[in-house]
Design a protein around this motif. Sequence first.
Motif, PDB file in Angstrom:
ATOM      1  N   PHE A   1      -3.323  13.645 -11.944  1.00  0.00           N
ATOM      2  CA  PHE A   1      -3.917  13.267 -10.662  1.00  0.00           C
ATOM      3  C   PHE A   1      -5.035  12.238 -10.847  1.00  0.00           C
ATOM      4  O   PHE A   1      -5.056  11.204 -10.174  1.00  0.00           O
ATOM      5  N   ASP A   2      -5.968  12.509 -11.763  1.00  0.00           N
ATOM      6  CA  ASP A   2      -7.087  11.583 -11.970  1.00  0.00           C
ATOM      7  C   ASP A   2      -6.591  10.210 -12.396  1.00  0.00           C
ATOM      8  O   ASP A   2      -7.083   9.182 -11.923  1.00  0.00           O
ATOM      9  N   GLY A   3      -5.604  10.176 -13.270  1.00  0.00           N
ATOM     10  CA  GLY A   3      -5.042   8.897 -13.714  1.00  0.00           C
ATOM     11  C   GLY A   3      -4.354   8.147 -12.595  1.00  0.00           C
ATOM     12  O   GLY A   3      -4.503   6.934 -12.455  1.00  0.00           O
TER      13      GLY A   3
ATOM     14  N   VAL B   1       0.852  -1.194   0.000  1.00  0.00           N
ATOM     15  CA  VAL B   1       0.000   0.000   0.000  1.00  0.00           C
ATOM     16  C   VAL B   1       0.891   1.249   0.000  1.00  0.00           C
ATOM     17  O   VAL B   1       0.650   2.198  -0.754  1.00  0.00           O
ATOM     18  N   LEU B   2       1.931   1.234   0.817  1.00  0.00           N
ATOM     19  CA  LEU B   2       2.864   2.361   0.839  1.00  0.00           C
ATOM     20  C   LEU B   2       3.550   2.529  -0.509  1.00  0.00           C
ATOM     21  O   LEU B   2       3.742   3.653  -0.981  1.00  0.00           O
ATOM     22  N   ASP B   3       3.887   1.421  -1.144  1.00  0.00           N
ATOM     23  CA  ASP B   3       4.505   1.457  -2.465  1.00  0.00           C
ATOM     24  C   ASP B   3       3.567   2.106  -3.487  1.00  0.00           C
ATOM     25  O   ASP B   3       3.989   2.940  -4.290  1.00  0.00           O
ATOM     26  N   MET B   4       2.289   1.738  -3.446  1.00  0.00           N
ATOM     27  CA  MET B   4       1.316   2.304  -4.380  1.00  0.00           C
ATOM     28  C   MET B   4       1.133   3.800  -4.146  1.00  0.00           C
ATOM     29  O   MET B   4       1.011   4.576  -5.097  1.00  0.00           O
ATOM     30  N   ILE B   5       1.141   4.228  -2.900  1.00  0.00           N
ATOM     31  CA  ILE B   5       1.056   5.662  -2.602  1.00  0.00           C
ATOM     32  C   ILE B   5       2.193   6.397  -3.298  1.00  0.00           C
ATOM     33  O   ILE B   5       1.991   7.433  -3.936  1.00  0.00           O
TER      34      ILE B   5
ATOM     35  N   MET C   1      -5.381   4.562 -10.964  1.00  0.00           N
ATOM     36  CA  MET C   1      -4.433   3.453 -10.819  1.00  0.00           C
ATOM     37  C   MET C   1      -4.473   2.917  -9.388  1.00  0.00           C
ATOM     38  O   MET C   1      -4.498   1.702  -9.167  1.00  0.00           O
ATOM     39  N   MET C   2      -4.510   3.819  -8.416  1.00  0.00           N
ATOM     40  CA  MET C   2      -4.574   3.390  -7.021  1.00  0.00           C
ATOM     41  C   MET C   2      -5.871   2.624  -6.756  1.00  0.00           C
ATOM     42  O   MET C   2      -5.856   1.562  -6.133  1.00  0.00           O
ATOM     43  N   ALA C   3      -6.978   3.159  -7.237  1.00  0.00           N
ATOM     44  CA  ALA C   3      -8.281   2.521  -6.995  1.00  0.00           C
ATOM     45  C   ALA C   3      -8.383   1.154  -7.655  1.00  0.00           C
ATOM     46  O   ALA C   3      -9.127   0.294  -7.184  1.00  0.00           O
ATOM     47  N   ALA C   4      -7.638   0.929  -8.732  1.00  0.00           N
ATOM     48  CA  ALA C   4      -7.677  -0.354  -9.443  1.00  0.00           C
ATOM     49  C   ALA C   4      -6.740  -1.393  -8.842  1.00  0.00           C
ATOM     50  O   ALA C   4      -6.831  -2.581  -9.179  1.00  0.00           O
ATOM     51  N   ASP C   5      -5.874  -0.986  -7.951  1.00  0.00           N
ATOM     52  CA  ASP C   5      -4.887  -1.889  -7.365  1.00  0.00           C
ATOM     53  C   ASP C   5      -5.555  -2.848  -6.378  1.00  0.00           C
ATOM     54  O   ASP C   5      -6.162  -2.404  -5.396  1.00  0.00           O
ATOM     55  N   PRO C   6      -5.467  -4.161  -6.610  1.00  0.00           N
ATOM     56  CA  PRO C   6      -6.144  -5.130  -5.728  1.00  0.00           C
ATOM     57  C   PRO C   6      -5.715  -5.040  -4.258  1.00  0.00           C
ATOM     58  O   PRO C   6      -6.555  -5.163  -3.369  1.00  0.00           O
TER      59      PRO C   6
ATOM     60  N   THR D   1      -4.568  -2.381  -2.646  1.00  0.00           N
ATOM     61  CA  THR D   1      -5.153  -1.152  -2.091  1.00  0.00           C
ATOM     62  C   THR D   1      -6.636  -1.342  -1.821  1.00  0.00           C
ATOM     63  O   THR D   1      -7.150  -0.886  -0.789  1.00  0.00           O
ATOM     64  N   GLN D   2      -7.322  -2.033  -2.713  1.00  0.00           N
ATOM     65  CA  GLN D   2      -8.742  -2.322  -2.493  1.00  0.00           C
ATOM     66  C   GLN D   2      -8.945  -3.132  -1.219  1.00  0.00           C
ATOM     67  O   GLN D   2      -9.874  -2.864  -0.446  1.00  0.00           O
ATOM     68  N   GLU D   3      -8.076  -4.107  -0.962  1.00  0.00           N
ATOM     69  CA  GLU D   3      -8.167  -4.893   0.285  1.00  0.00           C
ATOM     70  C   GLU D   3      -7.895  -4.012   1.507  1.00  0.00           C
ATOM     71  O   GLU D   3      -8.559  -4.146   2.532  1.00  0.00           O
ATOM     72  N   TRP D   4      -6.904  -3.123   1.395  1.00  0.00           N
ATOM     73  CA  TRP D   4      -6.597  -2.198   2.495  1.00  0.00           C
ATOM     74  C   TRP D   4      -7.800  -1.325   2.815  1.00  0.00           C
ATOM     75  O   TRP D   4      -8.155  -1.137   3.974  1.00  0.00           O
ATOM     76  N   TRP D   5      -8.414  -0.799   1.779  1.00  0.00           N
ATOM     77  CA  TRP D   5      -9.592   0.039   1.986  1.00  0.00           C
ATOM     78  C   TRP D   5     -10.718  -0.748   2.651  1.00  0.00           C
ATOM     79  O   TRP D   5     -11.452  -0.207   3.467  1.00  0.00           O
ATOM     80  N   LYS D   6     -10.853  -2.025   2.318  1.00  0.00           N
ATOM     81  CA  LYS D   6     -11.903  -2.864   2.930  1.00  0.00           C
ATOM     82  C   LYS D   6     -11.703  -3.006   4.433  1.00  0.00           C
ATOM     83  O   LYS D   6     -12.678  -3.078   5.179  1.00  0.00           O
ATOM     84  N   VAL D   7     -10.457  -3.058   4.887  1.00  0.00           N
ATOM     85  CA  VAL D   7     -10.231  -3.182   6.335  1.00  0.00           C
ATOM     86  C   VAL D   7     -10.322  -1.836   7.044  1.00  0.00           C
ATOM     87  O   VAL D   7     -10.653  -1.783   8.225  1.00  0.00           O
ATOM     88  N   CYS D   8     -10.052  -0.755   6.322  1.00  0.00           N
ATOM     89  CA  CYS D   8     -10.117   0.588   6.931  1.00  0.00           C
ATOM     90  C   CYS D   8     -11.524   1.174   6.904  1.00  0.00           C
ATOM     91  O   CYS D   8     -11.918   1.875   7.841  1.00  0.00           O
ATOM     92  N   LYS D   9     -12.263   0.887   5.853  1.00  0.00           N
ATOM     93  CA  LYS D   9     -13.568   1.532   5.653  1.00  0.00           C
ATOM     94  C   LYS D   9     -14.543   1.334   6.821  1.00  0.00           C
ATOM     95  O   LYS D   9     -15.232   2.277   7.202  1.00  0.00           O
TER      96      LYS D   9
END
Length: 107
Positions: A61-63, A29-33, A67-72, A74-82
């Motif tokens: 920025f939008d692109g 996740v840090l790498d994707m940031i 890219m971040m939103a499409a990263d699997p 990151t999606q898992e990270w968001w699921k645990v934080c949300k």
Amino acid sequence: MLRFGQVIRVKSEKLEEYKKLHAAVWPGVLDMIGKCNMKNYSIFYRDGYLFAYFEYTGSDFDGDMAMMAADPLTQEWWKVCKPCQQPVDSASADEWWGSMEEVFHVD
């Protein structure tokens, strides 16, 4: 470079969980940031609110956010934080973290 401020509520019963998650953010996740050109990223807490600040150094920025939103991972990270979070009342239907207007800055 663009500066961003965002705000969201943190559920009181989830605050300690949220802090523990962010004390050990997953390396991917840090790498994707970083890949998405987000620098100097901080999250602060006070009175039930989380305030995030970051600087964007890229040119699309939008692109980069897509890219971040499409990263699997990151999606898992968001699921645990949300479940720890709740948008502010003024957030639009498509916002999770509410974007803030910068009203002052000095270097």
